[in-house]
Structures are given as C-alpha cells and as structure tokens.
Design an enzyme around this catalytic site. Structure first.
Site, PDB file in Angstrom:
ATOM      1  N   GLY A 173      16.649  38.383 -31.626  1.00  0.00           N
ATOM      2  CA  GLY A 173      18.054  38.078 -31.376  1.00  0.00           C
ATOM      3  C   GLY A 173      18.688  39.211 -30.577  1.00  0.00           C
ATOM      4  O   GLY A 173      18.013  39.973 -29.893  1.00  0.00           O
ATOM      5  N   GLY A 174      20.006  39.320 -30.715  1.00  0.00           N
ATOM      6  CA  GLY A 174      20.737  40.356 -29.982  1.00  0.00           C
ATOM      7  C   GLY A 174      20.234  41.754 -30.294  1.00  0.00           C
ATOM      8  O   GLY A 174      20.459  42.686 -29.511  1.00  0.00           O
ATOM      9  N   GLY A 408       8.795  49.195   6.258  1.00  0.00           N
ATOM     10  CA  GLY A 408       9.900  49.638   5.403  1.00  0.00           C
ATOM     11  C   GLY A 408       9.387  50.421   4.215  1.00  0.00           C
ATOM     12  O   GLY A 408      10.068  51.318   3.699  1.00  0.00           O
ATOM     13  N   ALA A 409       8.163  50.100   3.794  1.00  0.00           N
ATOM     14  CA  ALA A 409       7.613  50.782   2.629  1.00  0.00           C
ATOM     15  C   ALA A 409       7.429  52.276   2.906  1.00  0.00           C
ATOM     16  O   ALA A 409       7.539  53.105   2.004  1.00  0.00           O
ATOM     17  CB  ALA A 409       6.292  50.134   2.221  1.00  0.00           C
TER      18      ALA A 409
HETATM   19  C1  HXC Z   1      19.328  39.260 -44.680  1.00  0.00           C
HETATM   20  C2  HXC Z   1      17.048  39.097 -44.518  1.00  0.00           C
HETATM   21  C3  HXC Z   1      17.130  38.928 -43.128  1.00  0.00           C
HETATM   22  C4  HXC Z   1      18.420  38.942 -42.541  1.00  0.00           C
HETATM   23  C5  HXC Z   1      15.059  38.885 -43.665  1.00  0.00           C
HETATM   24  N1  HXC Z   1      15.754  39.064 -44.801  1.00  0.00           N
HETATM   25  N2  HXC Z   1      15.895  38.797 -42.630  1.00  0.00           N
HETATM   26  N3  HXC Z   1      18.135  39.255 -45.286  1.00  0.00           N
HETATM   27  N4  HXC Z   1      19.483  39.101 -43.365  1.00  0.00           N
HETATM   28  N5  HXC Z   1      18.575  38.803 -41.240  1.00  0.00           N
HETATM   29  C6  HXC Z   1      15.214  39.202 -46.148  1.00  0.00           C
HETATM   30  C7  HXC Z   1      14.588  37.936 -46.635  1.00  0.00           C
HETATM   31  O1  HXC Z   1      15.565  37.113 -47.221  1.00  0.00           O
HETATM   32  C8  HXC Z   1      13.607  38.457 -47.653  1.00  0.00           C
HETATM   33  O2  HXC Z   1      14.315  38.784 -48.818  1.00  0.00           O
HETATM   34  C9  HXC Z   1      13.152  39.755 -47.048  1.00  0.00           C
HETATM   35  O3  HXC Z   1      14.157  40.122 -46.084  1.00  0.00           O
HETATM   36  C10 HXC Z   1      11.843  39.644 -46.317  1.00  0.00           C
HETATM   37  O4  HXC Z   1      11.896  38.529 -45.457  1.00  0.00           O
HETATM   38  P1  HXC Z   1      10.742  37.434 -45.417  1.00  0.00           P
HETATM   39  O5  HXC Z   1      11.303  36.261 -44.716  1.00  0.00           O
HETATM   40  O6  HXC Z   1      10.160  37.237 -46.772  1.00  0.00           O
HETATM   41  O7  HXC Z   1       9.668  38.179 -44.514  1.00  0.00           O
HETATM   42  P2  HXC Z   1       8.679  37.571 -43.446  1.00  0.00           P
HETATM   43  O8  HXC Z   1       8.024  36.348 -43.991  1.00  0.00           O
HETATM   44  O9  HXC Z   1       7.813  38.688 -42.997  1.00  0.00           O
HETATM   45  O10 HXC Z   1       9.588  37.106 -42.216  1.00  0.00           O
HETATM   46  C11 HXC Z   1      10.309  38.045 -41.468  1.00  0.00           C
HETATM   47  C12 HXC Z   1      11.339  37.329 -40.558  1.00  0.00           C
HETATM   48  C13 HXC Z   1      12.199  36.390 -41.424  1.00  0.00           C
HETATM   49  C14 HXC Z   1      10.589  36.519 -39.509  1.00  0.00           C
HETATM   50  C15 HXC Z   1      12.137  38.419 -39.873  1.00  0.00           C
HETATM   51  O11 HXC Z   1      12.690  37.129 -42.537  1.00  0.00           O
HETATM   52  C16 HXC Z   1      13.345  35.846 -40.680  1.00  0.00           C
HETATM   53  O12 HXC Z   1      13.201  34.912 -39.892  1.00  0.00           O
HETATM   54  N6  HXC Z   1      14.526  36.410 -40.930  1.00  0.00           N
HETATM   55  C17 HXC Z   1      15.736  35.951 -40.333  1.00  0.00           C
HETATM   56  C18 HXC Z   1      15.789  36.405 -38.928  1.00  0.00           C
HETATM   57  C19 HXC Z   1      17.102  36.051 -38.304  1.00  0.00           C
HETATM   58  O13 HXC Z   1      17.356  34.879 -38.016  1.00  0.00           O
HETATM   59  N7  HXC Z   1      17.973  37.063 -38.182  1.00  0.00           N
HETATM   60  C20 HXC Z   1      19.232  36.917 -37.598  1.00  0.00           C
HETATM   61  C21 HXC Z   1      18.943  36.907 -36.122  1.00  0.00           C
HETATM   62  S1  HXC Z   1      20.350  36.919 -35.202  1.00  0.00           S
HETATM   63  P3  HXC Z   1      13.701  38.575 -50.280  1.00  0.00           P
HETATM   64  O14 HXC Z   1      14.767  39.059 -51.190  1.00  0.00           O
HETATM   65  O15 HXC Z   1      13.390  37.130 -50.394  1.00  0.00           O
HETATM   66  O16 HXC Z   1      12.472  39.410 -50.310  1.00  0.00           O
HETATM   67  C22 HXC Z   1      20.638  38.500 -34.978  1.00  0.00           C
HETATM   68  C23 HXC Z   1      21.807  38.682 -34.150  1.00  0.00           C
HETATM   69  C24 HXC Z   1      21.965  40.077 -33.747  1.00  0.00           C
HETATM   70  O17 HXC Z   1      20.031  39.365 -35.413  1.00  0.00           O
HETATM   71  C25 HXC Z   1      23.095  40.056 -32.819  1.00  0.00           C
HETATM   72  C26 HXC Z   1      23.350  41.348 -32.224  1.00  0.00           C
HETATM   73  C27 HXC Z   1      24.411  41.226 -31.184  1.00  0.00           C
END
Ligand code: HXC
Length: 518
Positions: A173-174, A408-409
């Site tokens: 993501g971002g 040019g290079a």
């Molecule tokens: C809160 C999160 C989290 C998040 C993971 N966790 N991502 N908690 N916010 N963004 C937590 C899970 O709930 C889980 O908690 C623990 O971290 C481990 O995650 P798992 O899913 O069990 O791990 P894994 O199977 O290895 O998968 C990793 C992952 C997946 C692919 C990163 O967790 C995932 O898809 N997370 C969400 C990613 C996402 O969509 N993020 C937002 C993106 S947008 P528990 O308690 O169950 O262990 C973004 C915008 C930024 O980031 C913008 C900036 C401008």
C-alpha cells in the site's frame, strides 16, 4: 524487607523484560518458522556488538476501539534507537511483525518521526528495517497521518543524511512510498515483498492472477522494476550487505565518505588492463573486468546489478577514496543508453553528488537505443535526466573513454563540455557523431550508389571515416580529451587526478531548485 528503591528497580527490570518480548513466544516462533529474524535480532546483526541504545521502549498506542485498549504492547510494534556500524553512528528503526503485524499506528509513526528528527538535527544516517502489515487498520486516519508525517520527513532529509530502507517482510500500500523516497532499498529474497496494491485487488481490477512473489518479490524489483537496489538470500545476508553499503557513505552531506587504507600501490601500472578491451570494435567484453582491475581489491559493490544491465553503477575505492562508478556495459545491448539505463545512472549520479562521492565514468557507448518503444516511452526526457544529473554535479568527475563515444551519448557521459574535471581516452577510443559505417552510408551516399562495386566503395569510405574520426586524437587536438593514456596507466592516473581534486569547490548560481525533467 524490600526497599522502595529496590521495588522501583524491579519494576524497571520487569518492564524492560516485557518490552523485549514483543508479541510473545508464539509469534516469535512463527516469525522464525517463516525464515525471518525478529526485529531485535535484526538490529543485533546490523549494528556493532552491544552498540544499540533503545529509545521509546515503553511507548504504547492510544487506541480505545476494537478491543485494542486491552492489548498494549510496549514499543507498539517498532524498536527504535541508535547504535554504530564500524564505529560510526546510525539511527535505526525495526518494525516488529510479532506486534499487530508490525502495523503502523499513530505512536509507532511518532517513534519513527522522532528518529528522523534526530537524524536531521545531528547529521546521522537513518536505516529502516521494514516488516509491516501497513496502516494499523483499527486506527484509521491516525495511521494515515502517521505515514504522511514520515513521508514528509523522508523528503526533508533527502540529500541531508543517507536514508536506507531494508525490506524484510511485507511492505504494501502507501507504505511503500517511504522506502521509495529513501536512497537505497535492500530486500530479502523469498520473504519480502513490496507493492501498491496486492494480488486480490489486482485480480478484481485487471483480472490478472499473480502471486505475492511475482507481483512484488525481491527478484521482480531487482530485475524488472528497478525498485530494489540490492537483494540477498536471507535476513542475515541482507543486513550484512546493508553494513557493507553503509561503509561507503558519509554521515551527512557536509561529511566526506570514509577513506580506508589501500592495500596496494596507487602508482604502479596494472598490466591486465591491456587485455580487457578486444581489438575488434564489434566484440563484447565485460566492463566489470575493467572496474575490478582499476579499483582497490574487492572494493567494488555493484548497485542494481540485474536491472538495466547495459549500464553498470556501484561504489568502490581507489587508493582508499570512495568513488561512484558509472560504466557502459558492452556485454549487454552493446552498452547502449536506453530509458532504464539513463534513469538508473541519473539517480546514482545525483546520490553521489549529494553526498560528496567523486564520480568515475568508464565510457564505451554506441549511442541511444533507437525504436518506437524508446521514443514513445520518452527516451528524450529520460536520457535528459542523465545529462542533467552529470551537468549539475559538483563533485570531482573523471571520465575514461575506453572505446566508443558516439553521438549525443558522448556529450551525456560526463564529457568535458558538461563539467567533467578530467577526460582521458585510451588509444582504442572512437569519438565521433556515429559509427564509421553509418557515417559513410550517409555522407557518401551518392558516391557509393554510383560506384561500380557499392560494397567495396562503402568499405573504403568506412575505412576513411574510421581513420579520420574513429580515434581519440581529434578530440585531444581540441582539448576535449586531456590525455590519451595507455590502459595499464589508468589506475595511477585516475588516482593522481582524484587526489588532486580533494579540495574541489565549484559553486552554482543561486536558485530555489532546478527543474530536472522528471
Ligand atoms: C492491524 C494487522 C495488520 C494491519 C496485520 N495485522 N496487518 N493489524 N492492522 N494492517 C495483524 C493481524 O491481524 C494478525 O494479528 C497479525 O498482524 C499477523 O497477521 P497475519 O495476517 O496473521 O500474518 P500473515 O498471514 O503473515 O499475513 C501478513 C499480511 C496480512 C499479508 C500483511 O496480515 C495482511 O494482509 N494484512 C493487512 C494488510 C493491509 O491491508 N494493510 C493495510 C494496507 S493499506 P493476530 O492478532 O491475529 O495475530 C496501507 C495504507 C498505507 O497500509 C497508506 C499510507 C499512505
């Protein structure tokens, strides 16, 4: 009977122990199962032994929604602090995937911002170890604000202190935009990935089915996108590579890169350089053989080796001085300049210039790559980036024309005309508007067509053009080449030139900032 002082001590030691555990045994086990180190183990590998001093170990989040108020883990998913690499100071953050998936909360972001401010105020480089699920979903806009606070300071720090991003897990993501603004990105193969939108979103929008690895793994970013500058097979290797990269960098833009003792002579000839460039101008060779023979033993660290391999960039040492090398690579696409090569080299030149790293250019370039793909892709503005980057650079700049310097290079590859301090050429250099045959075909078009044997006439005119222009002496005659030198003399001549340029001062007219063709 426990005294109040002892109770206070115990409390501190208990809290410290709790902080060290991050998300707990089970999560640490799961991290190891994936072949990854924990946030703290990574810091231990990266920094000098026992040099790490933690800052903000007891910071916790402020969320009160979705049950988070019952889970407050000290440190809030990121370990921050300062330490040393080879005795030189560095600030480091290491995201802890065992705590809420290393996701970025308001307080997690504030800890990183605090380091960024320390880096800026004190001229200390910042290294970020990234392993995070992105914005902490439960915190909504507070998390987005945290990202923006980090991005903003990444930009403010650009060109002030080196910023390195090491990707050791998810970075999606971002969140990718903080590493993207920093100077170098290193990734671990197989366990790290970076993308703006993940495979699920890709499938919904474009109907493409793609894995995490194929969308944004280390290989993809090393070979296809050029986002990753260096990759390694494991966390330990990536962190050791980060230490190596750091050894070439100054602490900040006012500092010089660290000089090391040179194990070999800087005044001796290097006989093997006589044999690297083949006599036949159409034959390939690996310019990295020239680089390795020129620089101090084992000092060459190639950057982005798999991306736009028709140009080679990297750090090395010459007589102990750190230098940035930019070299056309005749082994790939005959060393031609294209969009990707121009971008790759331009960004490297700007980094070196920002951080007082002298540039050495090894030139063997037949020109810019022709074709609709290049023209439609904007080779005009992309090639201009390299021209711009060299022209604005004020660090010591040396060029050696090994063989071809066409069109040019020739101008773009750090020519005297755009500010190189010294340009040297080997006797094999060919400096002209274009290759002899192409030139003969154009300027003797009518004579060749009218000749009884057009092929023989073309060969004759090509030879004539080669004799007159395909050599270094026309350029030397005008002073565009300072000296024609033997290959074996190159190391000592470059070292002497570099040594003489250590106090170079070149100023530019004041302005807000230039407008590089982005
Ligand atoms: C809160 C999160 C989290 C998040 C993971 N966790 N991502 N908690 N916010 N963004 C937590 C899970 O709930 C889980 O908690 C623990 O971290 C481990 O995650 P798992 O899913 O069990 O791990 P894994 O199977 O290895 O998968 C990793 C992952 C997946 C692919 C990163 O967790 C995932 O898809 N997370 C969400 C990613 C996402 O969509 N993020 C937002 C993106 S947008 P528990 O308690 O169950 O262990 C973004 C915008 C930024 O980031 C913008 C900036 C401008």
């Amino acid at each position: 009977m426990i005294t109040p002082e002892e109770r206070a001590r115990d409390k501190l030691l208990r809290k410290r122990k709790e902080a060290l555990q991050g998300g707990g045994e089970e999560k640490i086990h799961s991290q190891h199962e994936k072949g990854k180190l924990t946030a703290r183990e990574r810091i231990e590998v990266l920094l000098d032994t026992e040099s790490f001093e933690e800052i903000g170990a007891f910071v916790t989040h402020r969320s009160r929604e979705f049950g988070l108020e019952k889970q407050r883990i000290p440190g809030d998913g990121v370990v921050t602090g300062r330490g040393t690499i080879d005795g030189r100071p560095v600030l480091v953050f290491s995201q802890d995937f065992t705590v809420f998936g290393g996701s970025l909360s308001e307080m997690h972001a504030q800890k990183i911002v605090r380091l960024q401010e320390l880096a800026l105020d004190n001229g200390i480089p910042l290294i970020g170890l990234n392993d995070s699920g992105g914005a902490r979903i439960q915190e909504g806009v507070l998390s987005l604000a945290g990202y923006a606070d980090i991005f903003y300071r990444n930009v403010l720090s650009s060109g002030i202190v080196p910023q390195l991003s090491v990707i050791l897990g998810p970075c999606a993501g971002g969140a990718v935009y903080s590493p993207a603004i920093t100077d170098f990105i290193l990734m671990t193969e197989g366990t790290s990935y970076m993308f703006v939108t993940g495979p699920n979103v890709v499938k919904t929008v474009t109907h493409e089915e793609v894995t995490f690895e194929d969308l944004g793994g280390a290989r993809v970013h090393a070979e296809k996108s050029g986002v990753a500058h260096l990759t390694a097979p494991s966390d330990v290797d990536t962190l050791l590579l980060t230490r190596r990269l750091f050894s070439y960098l100054p602490l900040n833009w006012k500092d010089k890169p660290p000089r090391r003792p040179c194990p070999i002579s800087t005044s001796a000839n290097v006989p093997q350089l006589k044999y690297v460039v083949p006599e036949n101008p159409a034959q390939h060779y690996d310019v990295r053989d020239v680089i390795r023979a020129l620089v101090d033993p084992l000092s060459f660290l190639e950057i982005q080796p798999e991306y736009a391999a028709n140009i080679v960039i990297g750090f090395a040492r010459l007589g102990g001085y750190v230098v940035g090398i930019v070299a056309n690579q005749p082994l790939v696409l005959a060393g031609v300049l294209d969009i990707a090569a121009s971008q790759k080299a331009a960004r490297f030149v700007r980094f070196c210039d920002a951080f007082n790293i002298p540039l050495i250019v090894l030139e063997d370039v037949p020109g810019f790559l022709p074709g609709t793909h290049q023209e439609w892709g904007g080779i005009i503005k992309e090639g201009a980036k390299l021209l711009y980057a060299f022209s604005e650079a004020t660090v010591p700049r040396l060029t050696v024309i090994l063989r071809k310097a066409y069109g040019g290079a020739y101008d773009v590859m750090n020519s005297r005309h755009i500010g190189a301090d010294y340009v040297f050429a080997w006797p094999t250099a060919e400096i002209a508007v274009m290759g002899p045959q192409g030139a003969a075909e154009i300027i003797f078009k009518r004579e060749i067509a009218a000749a009884p044997d057009p092929a023989a006439a073309l060969a004759e005119k090509t030879a004539e053009y080669r004799r007159i222009f395909a050599n270094p002496y026309r350029a030397a005659d005008r002073g565009f080449v300072d000296a024609v030198i033997l290959p074996e003399e190159t190391r000592r001549i470059l070292f002497a030139a570099l040594d003489s340029l250590q106090n170079k001062q070149r100023s530019r007219p004041p302005r807000k900032h230039g407008n590089i063709p982005l």
